[in-house]
Design an enzyme around this catalytic site. Structure first.
Site, PDB file in Angstrom:
ATOM      1  N   ASN A 170       0.866  -1.178   0.000  1.00 37.51           N
ATOM      2  CA  ASN A 170       0.000   0.000   0.000  1.00 37.51           C
ATOM      3  C   ASN A 170       0.903   1.228   0.000  1.00 37.51           C
ATOM      4  O   ASN A 170       1.501   1.573   1.013  1.00 37.51           O
ATOM      5  CB  ASN A 170      -0.894  -0.027   1.241  1.00 37.51           C
ATOM      6  CG  ASN A 170      -1.759   1.221   1.362  1.00 37.51           C
ATOM      7  OD1 ASN A 170      -1.911   1.990   0.414  1.00 37.51           O
ATOM      8  ND2 ASN A 170      -2.323   1.428   2.542  1.00 37.51           N
ATOM      9  N   SER A 201       2.844  -2.947  10.603  1.00 39.42           N
ATOM     10  CA  SER A 201       4.298  -2.716  10.631  1.00 39.42           C
ATOM     11  C   SER A 201       5.095  -3.989  10.363  1.00 39.42           C
ATOM     12  O   SER A 201       6.011  -4.347  11.102  1.00 39.42           O
ATOM     13  CB  SER A 201       4.725  -2.100  11.975  1.00 39.42           C
ATOM     14  OG  SER A 201       4.067  -0.874  12.177  1.00 39.42           O
ATOM     15  N   HIS A 231      -9.490   0.977   4.989  1.00 38.21           N
ATOM     16  CA  HIS A 231      -8.212   1.190   5.676  1.00 38.21           C
ATOM     17  C   HIS A 231      -8.422   2.098   6.881  1.00 38.21           C
ATOM     18  O   HIS A 231      -9.248   3.018   6.856  1.00 38.21           O
ATOM     19  CB  HIS A 231      -7.191   1.803   4.716  1.00 38.21           C
ATOM     20  CG  HIS A 231      -5.799   1.758   5.226  1.00 38.21           C
ATOM     21  ND1 HIS A 231      -5.319   2.678   6.135  1.00 38.21           N
ATOM     22  CD2 HIS A 231      -4.778   0.891   4.993  1.00 38.21           C
ATOM     23  CE1 HIS A 231      -4.069   2.393   6.434  1.00 38.21           C
ATOM     24  NE2 HIS A 231      -3.709   1.311   5.759  1.00 38.21           N
ATOM     25  N   GLU A 284      -6.833   4.513   8.014  1.00 40.18           N
ATOM     26  CA  GLU A 284      -6.659   5.938   7.733  1.00 40.18           C
ATOM     27  C   GLU A 284      -7.909   6.523   7.083  1.00 40.18           C
ATOM     28  O   GLU A 284      -8.297   7.661   7.364  1.00 40.18           O
ATOM     29  CB  GLU A 284      -5.426   6.146   6.847  1.00 40.18           C
ATOM     30  CG  GLU A 284      -4.133   5.840   7.574  1.00 40.18           C
ATOM     31  CD  GLU A 284      -2.961   5.505   6.675  1.00 40.18           C
ATOM     32  OE1 GLU A 284      -1.907   5.143   7.228  1.00 40.18           O
ATOM     33  OE2 GLU A 284      -3.098   5.589   5.436  1.00 40.18           O
ATOM     34  N   GLY A 307       2.951   3.123  14.586  1.00 36.94           N
ATOM     35  CA  GLY A 307       3.385   4.475  14.929  1.00 36.94           C
ATOM     36  C   GLY A 307       3.165   4.865  16.379  1.00 36.94           C
ATOM     37  O   GLY A 307       3.182   6.041  16.716  1.00 36.94           O
ATOM     38  N   LYS A 315       0.186   4.322  -0.298  1.00 36.89           N
ATOM     39  CA  LYS A 315      -0.412   5.503   0.328  1.00 36.89           C
ATOM     40  C   LYS A 315      -0.151   6.739  -0.548  1.00 36.89           C
ATOM     41  O   LYS A 315      -0.056   6.618  -1.765  1.00 36.89           O
ATOM     42  CB  LYS A 315       0.075   5.650   1.768  1.00 36.89           C
ATOM     43  CG  LYS A 315      -0.141   4.361   2.581  1.00 36.89           C
ATOM     44  CD  LYS A 315       0.077   4.530   4.046  1.00 36.89           C
ATOM     45  CE  LYS A 315      -0.161   3.201   4.761  1.00 36.89           C
ATOM     46  NZ  LYS A 315      -0.077   3.341   6.235  1.00 36.89           N
ATOM     47  N   GLU A 373      -5.506  -4.881  10.705  1.00 38.26           N
ATOM     48  CA  GLU A 373      -4.585  -3.806  11.097  1.00 38.26           C
ATOM     49  C   GLU A 373      -4.703  -3.560  12.604  1.00 38.26           C
ATOM     50  O   GLU A 373      -5.717  -3.016  13.047  1.00 38.26           O
ATOM     51  CB  GLU A 373      -4.964  -2.490  10.421  1.00 38.26           C
ATOM     52  CG  GLU A 373      -4.964  -2.450   8.924  1.00 38.26           C
ATOM     53  CD  GLU A 373      -5.372  -1.052   8.480  1.00 38.26           C
ATOM     54  OE1 GLU A 373      -4.468  -0.245   8.214  1.00 38.26           O
ATOM     55  OE2 GLU A 373      -6.581  -0.755   8.429  1.00 38.26           O
TER      56      GLU A 373
END
Length: 252
Positions: free
Chosen positions: A9, A214, A96, A98, A174, A11, A168
């Site tokens: 991905n 990650s 996703h 995000e 992060g 992004k 996810e």
């Protein structure tokens, strides 16, 4: 036997020229050594038509990172599932974390996108997962089960064959916290159980579930060794050919 998949991905990264260069590097690397899994790159919309020509006839599948929840019309700036399909892409990422967090995509919006994507012959990589507060409250199973039920449970078993799930653990991306391979396996097994309860054991056993937290060349082999983990949805590590190839090679 369910498919093993490593999907990148990108992004909102890479210019068109940089994307073409990366795709060409990946094409050369995979031509030299055939991978033991399906490989997909999901790119910004503006890259798709150009990269479809680059990846045509190779082992690399191509996807978009999103599509609209409308079929066509006066929706300035949106890109429909049929437009994605027309570029030569085969996949689209939906749901996703995000998109859910920054663009407030609801279960109903995602359900509309999912059906439009499937109706237009796209394979869907559908993302689910809990945030840190939900994990710390012990609500991860409840949250993920609801995400599955609210957007996927009205599919037919036939439609489900064109869906790949991606888990996810948003809390491990992060935040400085790390999801272990065991935590990934626990959630993947739970997801498979939820899907078996709705669609039956055979359909759930055929369903590929990717890990999207990650994943790197250094931990991919351990994560992929778990029985319910069928590959990865890779973010940052998909932007460098050597790193992405390193994760693909975890299936050796």
């Amino acid at each position: 036997m369910r498919k093993k998949i490593v999907a990148g991905n990108w992004k909102m990264n890479l210019s068109l020229q940089e994307g073409v260069a990366l795709a060409n590097d990946l094409k050369a690397a995979l031509a030299a050594e055939t991978p033991n899994c399906d490989v997909v790159i999901c790119t910004p919309f503006i890259h798709l038509a150009t990269l479809a020509a680059v990846t045509e006839g190779t082992v690399i599948g191509l996807g978009a990172e999103n599509c609209a929840d409308k079929e066509k019309g006066a929706y300035t700036g949106e890109v429909s599932a049929s437009q994605v399909k027309s570029t030569g892409a085969q996949y689209v990422i939906l749901g996703h974390s995000e998109r859910r967090a920054y663009y407030h995509e609801t279960a109903e919006i995602l359900k509309a996108k999912l059906h439009l994507a499937l109706d237009n012959g796209l394979k869907v990589i559908f993302c689910i997962g809990e945030v840190l507060e939900e994990r710390e409250a012990g609500k991860q199973n409840e949250v993920v089960a609801r995400q599955l039920a609210d957007s996927l449970f009205d599919l037919t078993a036939e439609q489900l064959k064109n869906v790949v799930l991606a888990y996810e653990p948003v809390w491990a991306i992060g935040t400085g916290k790390t999801a272990t391979a065991e935590q990934a396996e626990d959630m993947h097994a739970f997801i498979r159980g939820v899907m078996a309860g709705r669609f039956g054991e055979p359909a759930a056993e055929e369903l590929s579930i990717l890990y999207g937290g990650s994943c790197k060349p250094s931990n991919a082999k351990e994560i992929f060794s778990k029985p319910d983990v069928d590959g990865g949805l890779i973010g940052g590590a998909s932007l460098k050919c050597a790193d992405f190839k390193g994760i693909i090679d975890a299936w050796k």
